[in-house]
Design an enzyme around this catalytic site. Structure first.
Site, PDB file in Angstrom:
ATOM      1  N   PRO A   1      18.588  16.142  12.031  1.00  0.00           N
ATOM      2  CA  PRO A   1      18.834  16.311  13.472  1.00  0.00           C
ATOM      3  C   PRO A   1      19.255  17.722  13.839  1.00  0.00           C
ATOM      4  CG  PRO A   1      19.707  14.224  12.753  1.00  0.00           C
ATOM      5  CD  PRO A   1      19.224  14.935  11.502  1.00  0.00           C
ATOM      6  N   CYS A   2      18.654  18.229  14.924  1.00  0.00           N
ATOM      7  CA  CYS A   2      18.805  19.644  15.251  1.00  0.00           C
ATOM      8  C   CYS A   2      19.566  19.907  16.539  1.00  0.00           C
ATOM      9  CB  CYS A   2      17.427  20.298  15.349  1.00  0.00           C
ATOM     10  SG  CYS A   2      16.384  19.613  16.664  1.00  0.00           S
ATOM     11  N   GLN A   3      19.851  18.879  17.334  1.00  0.00           N
ATOM     12  CA  GLN A   3      20.433  19.133  18.640  1.00  0.00           C
ATOM     13  C   GLN A   3      21.769  19.883  18.567  1.00  0.00           C
ATOM     14  OE1 GLN A   3      19.048  16.337  17.718  1.00  0.00           O
ATOM     15  NE2 GLN A   3      17.617  15.625  19.274  1.00  0.00           N
ATOM     16  N   ASP A   4      22.531  19.636  17.508  1.00  0.00           N
ATOM     17  CA  ASP A   4      23.836  20.279  17.388  1.00  0.00           C
ATOM     18  C   ASP A   4      23.747  21.726  16.935  1.00  0.00           C
ATOM     19  OD1 ASP A   4      25.247  18.063  18.263  1.00  0.00           O
ATOM     20  OD2 ASP A   4      25.410  17.206  16.265  1.00  0.00           O
ATOM     21  N   PHE A   5      22.521  22.196  16.603  1.00  0.00           N
ATOM     22  CA  PHE A   5      22.323  23.596  16.245  1.00  0.00           C
ATOM     23  C   PHE A   5      21.504  24.341  17.301  1.00  0.00           C
ATOM     24  CE2 PHE A   5      22.324  21.181  12.173  1.00  0.00           C
ATOM     25  CZ  PHE A   5      23.546  21.615  11.702  1.00  0.00           C
TER      26      PHE A   5
END
Length: 375
Positions: A107-111
Site C-alpha cells: 500500500p502506497c497511500q501513506d507515502f
C-alpha cells in the site's frame, strides 16, 4: 548520505522486447496486494493493447491476495483464479505455496505526495514487513516490489534523516537479498500516462548480484525509441461510443456524474490534455476523476457544462488494460482499483527484466537477443 542513494547503483538495462521467452521454463509466482491484477497481467502476458501484442511470459501465478473484496471479484473474473481475500497481516503462511518469485505493490497511500504521508508510522505503511514474511516463507529466489515515488522523500520517522525507502531497502537486504531500486515512468514503456513508480528488485544473495531493469521503449520527444503515447491516441475512439454494447465499462453508468465547480481549484476540477499522456490516474480520485479533453457541443472549452468525466474504460485504457479486461463492479470501486493498479504494459516489461535477471544462465552466459545498456 541517504541509504537509498547507495542502493541506487548504476543500473543495467535489458531490451525486454528483444528477449525470446516464449518457450522458457515457467517460474511460479506468489502475488501479494494483487488488487485487480495489473502487475499479475503484466507477468502473465498474452494480451493486446492498442494493436500491439504483449506475448505470454514464462510465469505462473500460484497465489494471489488482496483485502479489497471488489478487486478480488474482478481478479477472479478476469484470471479464472480465486484469490485469498484477507489482510496479509492475518494470512496463515501455511496456505501460501512455495514459489521462486514474490511480487507486490504494498500500500502506497501513506507515502504518496498527494496523501497525508504518515509513512512508516502507520500500520498500513508497515505492511511491507508482511511481504518480507512471505518472501522468507517461500525462500524466494527473487522479489519485485512497487510503490509511489514519494517513498524516496517520506521520512521514516520525524526525528530521523533517513527516508521510508532507506528503511525498507535495509529490511529487505537483512533477510538475504541483493536489493536495488529504480524509478520507472510508465510513459517510457508505451503507457499513455505519466506515472512514476519506485520498482525494487531483490535477488537472493546466493544466486546473483546483477540486476537488470527494462530499457525504455519510448521517450517524451521520441529521441530514444518511439514518442510517448498521447491520451488522444489512446482514447479518442471511445468519445462518442457511450453505451456501445460492444465496449466494456463504457456505459452511461460507467462514468462519474460528480459536479465541476467553475473558478475553484480542487481535486477533479480539471481535464486531461489530448496531446500528451494523461497525468497519474489515482485511486483517491473516486468520483472526482479528471474530465475528458473533449467537450459536449460547447464552443467554449472552459465552460464546464460541456465537460464529461473519464469513463471506467477510458481510465483502463490510460492504465494500459486491454479492452477485454472487464471491471464487473460499481464505477466507484472500479475507479479505485484502476488507480491502484500497476499498468499491465509496464508490468510486462518489468516481468521480462525480472526473468532475465533471475535466469541469465538460460542464455548460456551470453547476452543473445537482448541489448544491455549500462550507465
Amino acid at each position: 548520505m541517504s541509504a537509498n542513494t547507495f542502493y541506487k547503483k548504476s543500473p543495467l538495462e535489458v531490451n525486454t522486447k528483444a528477449l525470446t521467452l516464449r518457450d522458457k521454463r515457467k517460474i511460479k509466482v506468489v502475488s501479494l496486494f494483487s488488487g485487480c491484477g495489473g502487475m499479475d497481467l503484466g507477468f502473465k502476458g498474452g494480451f493486446h493493447f492498442m494493436g500491439e501484442e504483449y506475448e505470454e511470459n514464462p510465469f505462473e501465478i500460484v497465489f494471489s491476495n488482496d483485502i479489497f473484496s471488489a478487486a478480488m471479484k474482478v481478479y477472479e473474473h478476469n484470471f479464472g483464479h480465486i484469490g485469498i481475500e484477507e489482510s496479509i497481516a492475518d494470512i496463515d503462511l501455511n496456505i501460501i505455496p512455495k514459489a521462486d518469485m514474490v511480487i507486490g505493490g504494498f500500500p502506497c497511500q501513506d507515502f504518496s505526495l498527494a496523501g497525508k504521508r504518515k509513512g512508516l508510522t502507520s500500520e498500513r505503511g508497515r505492511l511491507y514487513e508482511h511481504m518480507i514474511r512471505v518472501i522468507k516463507h517461500c525462500n524466494a529466489k527473487m522479489f519485485v516490489a512497487e510503490n509511489v515515488d514519494g517513498i524516496r522523500t517520506n521520512k521514516a520517522h520525524a526525528n530521523l534523516d533517513s527516508t521510508a525507502l532507506d528503511t525498507i531497502l535495509k529490511d529487505f537486504e537483512k533477510v538475504g537479498y541483493n536489493v536495488q531500486y529504480k524509478v520507472l515512468n510508465a510513459a517510457d514503456y508505451g503507457v499513455p500516462q505519466t506515472r512514476k513508480r519506485v520498482i525494487i528488485f531483490g535477488v537472493r544473495k546466493d544466486i546473483s548480484s546483477n540486476i537488470f531493469y527494462p530499457e525504455p521503449s519510448h521517450s517524451e520527444e521520441g529521441l530514444l525509441g518511439r514518442a510517448w503515447v498521447t491520451a488522444k491516441e489512446a482514447i479518442d475512439d471511445l468519445w462518442d461510443k457511450i453505451d456501445d454494447p460492444y465496449i466494456l465499462n463504457h456505459t452511461s453508468k460507467d462514468y462519474s456524474k460528480a459536479k465541476f465547480y467553475p473558478g475553484k481549484k480542487m481535486q477533479g476540477n480539471n481535464r486531461i490534455a489530448a496531446d500528451k499522456p494523461a497525468g497519474t490516474i489515482r485511486a483517491e480520485h473516486h468520483g472526482n476523476i479528471e474530465a475528458h479533453y473533449r467537450t459536449h457541443n460547447i464552443e467554449d472549452e472552459n465552460n464546464m457544462e460541456g465537460w464529461r468525466r473519464l469513463s471506467i474504460r477510458e481510465c483502463a485504457r490510460l492504465q494500459s488494460f486491454p479492452d477485454d479486461f472487464n471491471f464487473i463492479v460499481s464505477a466507484s470501486s472500479a475507479y479505485k482499483m484502476i488507480g491502484n493498479a500497476v499498468p499491465p504494459v509496464m508490468g510486462w516489461h518489468i516481468a521480462r527484466a525480472a526473468y532475465y535477471t533471475l535466469m541469465k544462465e538460460d542464455y548460456s552466459g551470453a547476452i543473445l537477443s537482448p541489448k544491455v545498456t549500462t550507465y
